[in-house]
Design a protein around this motif. Structure first.
Motif: not given
Lengths: 442, 652
Positions: A51, A62, A171
């Motif tokens: 991400k 990505i 994340t």
């Protein structure tokens, strides 16, 4: 997940043994067998992320799916090509950066290390660092990297505040970060580093110091403090531009930095570089090579390197950049054995400028001995001893020039970039006066 | 509801207010008229015209005066169409305003002239329309143009009514004893029956210049109500120069009005001002483009080319006469007198030569701009330019940008102060007792001076009454002295103030407009000099004087100005490794202070592999830039900081 080849297994096992040993600071350590020109650090770039982080403008992609086998093959090929080209006989350290290299399979890491060990001498106690992002279940994966030959981890923890982590587009949660840190310490005791960011939008000194204190209770022997820099083209930059987020306050960031380095000093850490702190001698030798202007090879898309291609008969150091986009890079590696996009020969003055700008980032600064290696015809005294402007900086106590060499004071280090604006022109001037027949920078 | 407006408005003329709609003129008998174009087709005009056929009694010289945007140029377009001077198309928009800035801003900067041929009741008339610059910065030019006229059309916008400039223009015409024909324009879009206007003895015309409504009747009035010029063809030549332009190939083209005599190609003429003699190469009328004629006769208006190489040889107001037949020069000649000075510098010194050539070209057409070379340690080589006024300066700057694509740094305008010297030594040095100080660096010390003088202007402000209080406060803050105040209609007030010129040169007009929601209008005229307590203010950085920021200010304003300069410097000085004290001082007395704190952190956090190249590039570029910084003591001051302090502040 078999590690290919007996030799690599042997190397990984030796490395595991070595990682248990505390190591002494490298600076001023015993002279190593190979001359500096035959030694190098190796950087390996893994260009993929899961991400996009809101602050990051690094060379990362990505992907929908990574053809890891092809990537692995290319990394191995390019490492082999560049090692041959450089004529390097000993690799002092390997650093897997990115991107998010902890998303690569340990098999890939092992394959690269094996290739290095086959092509050149990679001592069993060489520092092999992997950048790793915190995850919810870190243990087994980190262990696999250890088995592959990694013996040091740099954890991109960034913050211990969940709201800040969301702002940064990470994340992981603060809980993930602490779990990963704990697992890493169990697996790589004394060889775990954590990154902590400061100067985020709306961040205040008190709470941030609280995070640092919490981290100091949990961390190992290495901490990096990074001030957020808003980079054009990132989501965070756009949000600040649009007024959705307050601009980071440089005054507050300066305060955090100052309070942070004091807290780390009290906790027994040595600030051995602008952003890096270590205790018990746990300095990163790989990064130390950068600041001491040692040779390093850059492998992988967009990787940078600086080395003399002695294997090709040259004796001029080159600054090299590999092709940025992974697909193009892979094509080039498959065709030519490497994806070097740009080679810039470095002049002697240019080298000295880097010695100056990089060396002063460290606490030991530039020793006379170190300077002599790059500029035998011009001493530090010759360059800086007579300048009125430099004298002013010395008198202000920002800079020190003495029998040891040239370095920043505790007060001078945070304003190094301003000091360099005086020192760099002074170096250029002294260089031109001393070597009038030479082309500037030649 | 007749209201006498005060003593200044009298002189036998009844000035009054009434509702405009009450006096809409009734139907008139339509005059017979042949299209002029039939008699003077463009084919005919290619031949050299014989102007002897226009006797003085069939000639009218007139001008249109109006406040900005009240429709002067549009009315001129209609007059040109009606008389067949130009074809009637939709494209005729401000035909006489040739410059881009004139069309954009709706102002006339450069006077233009057109000779109109008009047949009325069987007689062929020559109507010379002398368009005047539309701003009081150019009041001298306006007065010279008006001196060639016998009457004016005073145009007032029906919706906006009288504005400050209307009053100023009216008085110019009034003092020149011209017949004034009031014209109320834009009646077609009049939003409400508004209360307007002072009256003159005869009737007022309500027109729509845009639609052409009732414009023909204005032409009738020009013939009926404006007298022919009182001139004599038999006398020796006496011609007034009321404008001049420069043509790259033909040299100076002087616009002239003949008060006496005749002039033709080959005549030897003399300038009364320079006493230089020239031979006439070409004469003609403006139609509105140049159209050469055999001769020009007394009462006529046209152009003349006589080998003059520089517009300063054909100064506005000068008198031309025939060689060996000297005449009494026409009264009222003055050399252009700059009222506002500003430094002009190229943004980049490499642009110096381009800018130099652009300024030279522009001043070829505008002799009222004075140019002196100047240089600043911070801004490099440049010029100190003198302008007639603020608008003149803006227009000049805009023309440089638009017509010559030059971008410049224009410093805050200053005014020419004077000092009356008491020191014998200085008087000997300057060879005069009263000196003009243009550059603050030359400001003589108080001990050597009897008194200082500053230029003053008489300002006229017309505003809706509700803003009067705020405007009076503004004027007081600008050290202005009220001279008069009167209601000109039920809710509008005319204020007269004596202003020190330097108080209005920077942002007065903008402040006035913003605090009156755009309704107040402002105009001013030169009112000489007054004694002023002036002081020289230094700006210091850590105790060192910054030469380029030395300023002459009024004692009462020193604190305010000093504070503002210090604040601006604080905002634009980059932090350095040490604290910077910014001070404003008069002599040894510090009157304002700001502090720039030192850098606390400016080292790039990350510096590994790829960052190194980037960082080295950045550092070297910064180090390179640092070499170009001006050092005041040990403080490095970027050019931008000077620009920010010195530049005209338009956003304030």
């Amino acid at each position: 997940m078999a590690v290919p080849g007996a030799r690599a297994r042997g190397w990984a096992a030796a490395a595991r043994a070595a990682q248990r040993r505390r190591r002494e600071e490298r600076t001023g350590g015993p002279a190593r067998p190979e001359p500096a020109s035959r030694r190098a650090a190796l950087y390996v770039h893994w260009p993929y992320c899961e991400k996009r982080c809101s602050y990051c403008n690094f060379n990362k992609y990505i992907p929908r799916g990574v053809e890891e086998a092809a990537m692995r093959k290319c990394l191995v090929t390019e490492a082999q090509t560049l090692l041959r080209l450089s004529g390097v006989r000993r690799v002092e350290s390997v650093f897997f950066g990115g991107g998010t290299p902890s998303l690569a399979s340990p098999h890939t890491v092992a394959a690269v290390l094996e290739a290095v060990a086959q092509a050149t001498y990679l001592p069993a106690d060489s520092e092999v660092t992997l950048e790793a992002n915190p995850t919810s279940a870190p243990g087994s994966r980190l262990a696999a990297f250890g088995a592959a030959g990694v013996n040091r981890l740099s954890i991109g923890l960034q913050s211990l505040d969940d709201a800040e982590l969301r702002l940064l587009g990470r994340t992981h949660s603060a809980g993930d970060a602490l779990r990963t840190l704990a697992a890493a310490r169990r697996l790589f005791p004394g060889r775990v580093s954590v990154d902590l960011m400061l100067g985020l939008p709306a961040q205040h000194v008190g709470p941030w110091l609280g995070q640092l204190q919490e981290l100091l209770r949990r961390c190992d022997d290495h901490v990096s403090l990074y001030q957020l820099s808003l980079e054009r083209g990132t989501a965070l930059f756009a949000q600040v531009q649009q007024g959705a987020l307050p601009a980071p306050d440089p005054e507050l960031a300066a305060e955090m930095y100052q309070a942070g380095r004091e807290a780390l000093r009290e906790a027994g850490f040595r600030q051995y570089e602008v952003s890096n702190f270590a205790r018990n001698g746990a300095l990163s030798t790989h990064n130390w090579t950068y600041w001491q202007c040692g040779q390093y090879l850059g492998v992988g898309p967009g990787a940078h390197g600086r080395f003399v291609p002695q294997g090709a008969g040259s004796n001029t150091r080159e600054a090299r950049i590999q092709t940025l986009e992974p697909d193009n890079w892979m094509k080039e590696v498959m065709l030519f054995g490497h994806g070097t996009r740009k080679r810039t020969p470095m002049g002697r003055l240019e080298m000295l400028e880097e010695v100056l700008a990089m060396g002063l980032r460290t606490d030991v600064g530039i020793t006379h001995q170190h300077w002599q290696r790059f500029g035998p015809q011009l001493t530090l005294w010759d360059v800086f001893g007579t300048s009125k402007e430099v004298k002013e900086l010395l008198e202000r106590g920002l800079l020190l020039l003495d029998h040891r060499g040239l370095r920043c004071s505790w007060e001078g280090l945070p304003v190094l970039d301003s000091l360099l604006l005086t020192l760099l022109p002074q170096l250029q001037e002294a260089w031109q006066q001393r070597t009038p027949s030479l082309v500037p920078g030649g | 509801m007749w209201t006498v407006l005060g003593p200044g408005w009298g002189r036998g003329h009844a000035l009054a207010l009434w509702a405009a709609r009450r006096r809409l003129p009734g139907p008139r008998p339509a005059p017979t008229r042949e299209p002029a174009a039939r008699r003077f087709s463009s084919a005919d005009l290619k031949e050299k015209l014989d102007m002897s056929g226009f006797p003085v009694e069939n000639t009218r010289n007139f001008s249109i005066i109006a406040h900005v945007d009240h429709g002067k140029s549009t009315l001129a377009d209609r007059l040109l169409e009606l008389t067949g001077t130009i074809d009637k198309t939709k494209n005729n928009k401000q035909v006489l305003d040739k410059l881009q800035v004139e069309r954009e801003r709706g102002i006339t900067v450069k006077a233009q002239t057109a000779s109109l041929f008009y047949n009325c009741e069987g007689k062929q008339y020559l109507l010379n329309l002398i368009d005047t610059p539309g701003h009081v910065d150019f009041s001298y030019e306006v007065s010279r143009s008006l001196s060639a006229c016998q009457g004016v059309l005073l145009v007032v916008d029906a919706n906006e009514g009288i504005q400050a400039q209307t009053v100023a223009n009216f008085f110019l015409a009034f003092e020149a004893q011209l017949s004034v024909i009031p014209v109320i324009n834009k009646v077609s879009i009049m939003r409400q029956p508004c209360y307007l206007l002072f009256s003159l003895p005869k009737s007022t015309f309500s027109i729509s210049a845009k639609l052409g409504t009732n414009v023909e009747s204005v032409l009738q009035a020009v013939i009926e109500r404006i007298p022919p010029p009182k001139v004599h063809r038999k006398n020796p030549l006496r011609a007034l120069v009321f404008d001049s332009t420069f043509d790259q190939y033909r040299g100076v083209i002087a616009n002239v009005a003949l008060f006496d005599g005749v002039v033709s190609k080959g005549d030897k003429i003399v300038s009364a001002h320079t006493q230089k003699t020239y031979e006439v190469n070409e004469v003609g009328i403006l139609n509105p483009n140049e159209q050469s004629t055999q001769k020009l006769y007394a009462g006529q208006v046209g152009y003349l080319i006589a080998g003059m190489k520089d517009v300063t040889e054909a100064q506005i107001g000068d008198t031309l006469y025939l060689h060996k037949q000297p005449v009494e020069p026409l009264p009222g000649f003055k050399s252009a007198k700059p009222m506002v000075f500003a430094g002009m510098y190229p943004i980049d010194q490499s642009e110096y030569n381009n800018l130099k050539s652009a300024i030279e070209k522009l001043t070829l057409n505008d002799s009222s701009v004075t140019v002196h070379r100047d240089s600043s340690l911070a801004l490099g080589a440049g010029w100190r330019l003198g302008f007639l006024g603020l608008l003149h300066m803006e227009v000049f700057n805009q023309r440089l940008e638009q017509e010559y694509n030059a971008s410049v740094i224009l410093t805050t305008p200053t005014v020419p102060y004077k000092a009356v010297l008491s020191s014998a030594k200085l008087i000997k040095e300057y060879r005069e007792k009263e000196i003009t100080i243009i550059n603050p660096a030359q400001f003589p010390d108080k001990s050597k001076v009897t008194e200082y003088l500053e230029p003053v202007v008489l300002g006229t402000i017309i505003t809706p009454d509700e803003y009067t209080g705020k405007i009076m406060m503004l004027c007081q803050a600008r050290r202005a002295v009220q001279k008069n105040m009167m209601f000109i209609d039920e809710n509008r007030v005319m204020l007269k103030y004596l202003f020190p010129l330097n108080e209005i040169v920077v942002d007065f007009y903008d402040s006035l407009k913003s605090l009156s929601s755009g309704y107040a209008s402002f105009d001013y005229e030169d009112a000489g000099y007054q004694t002023a307590e002036l002081v020289k203010m230094d700006v210091l950085l850590n105790g060192n004087i910054v030469e380029e920021l030395v300023t002459v200010v009024h004692k009462d304003k020193a604190h305010l100005v000093g504070k503002s300069i210090c604040e601006r410097l604080k905002d634009s000085l980059p932090r350095q490794l040490f604290e910077i004290a910014i001070q404003a001082a008069i002599g040894n007395k510090i009157i304002a202070r700001e502090t720039v704190k030192p850098y606390r952190k400016n080292v790039l956090a990350k510096c590994y592999g790829g960052d190194i190249t980037r960082k080295m590039k950045l550092l070297k570029r910064q180090a390179e830039g640092k070499k170009r910084l001006r050092k005041i003591g040990n403080i490095e001051v970027p050019k931008e900081a000077f620009i920010k302090v010195l530049k005209t502040q338009s956003d304030k």
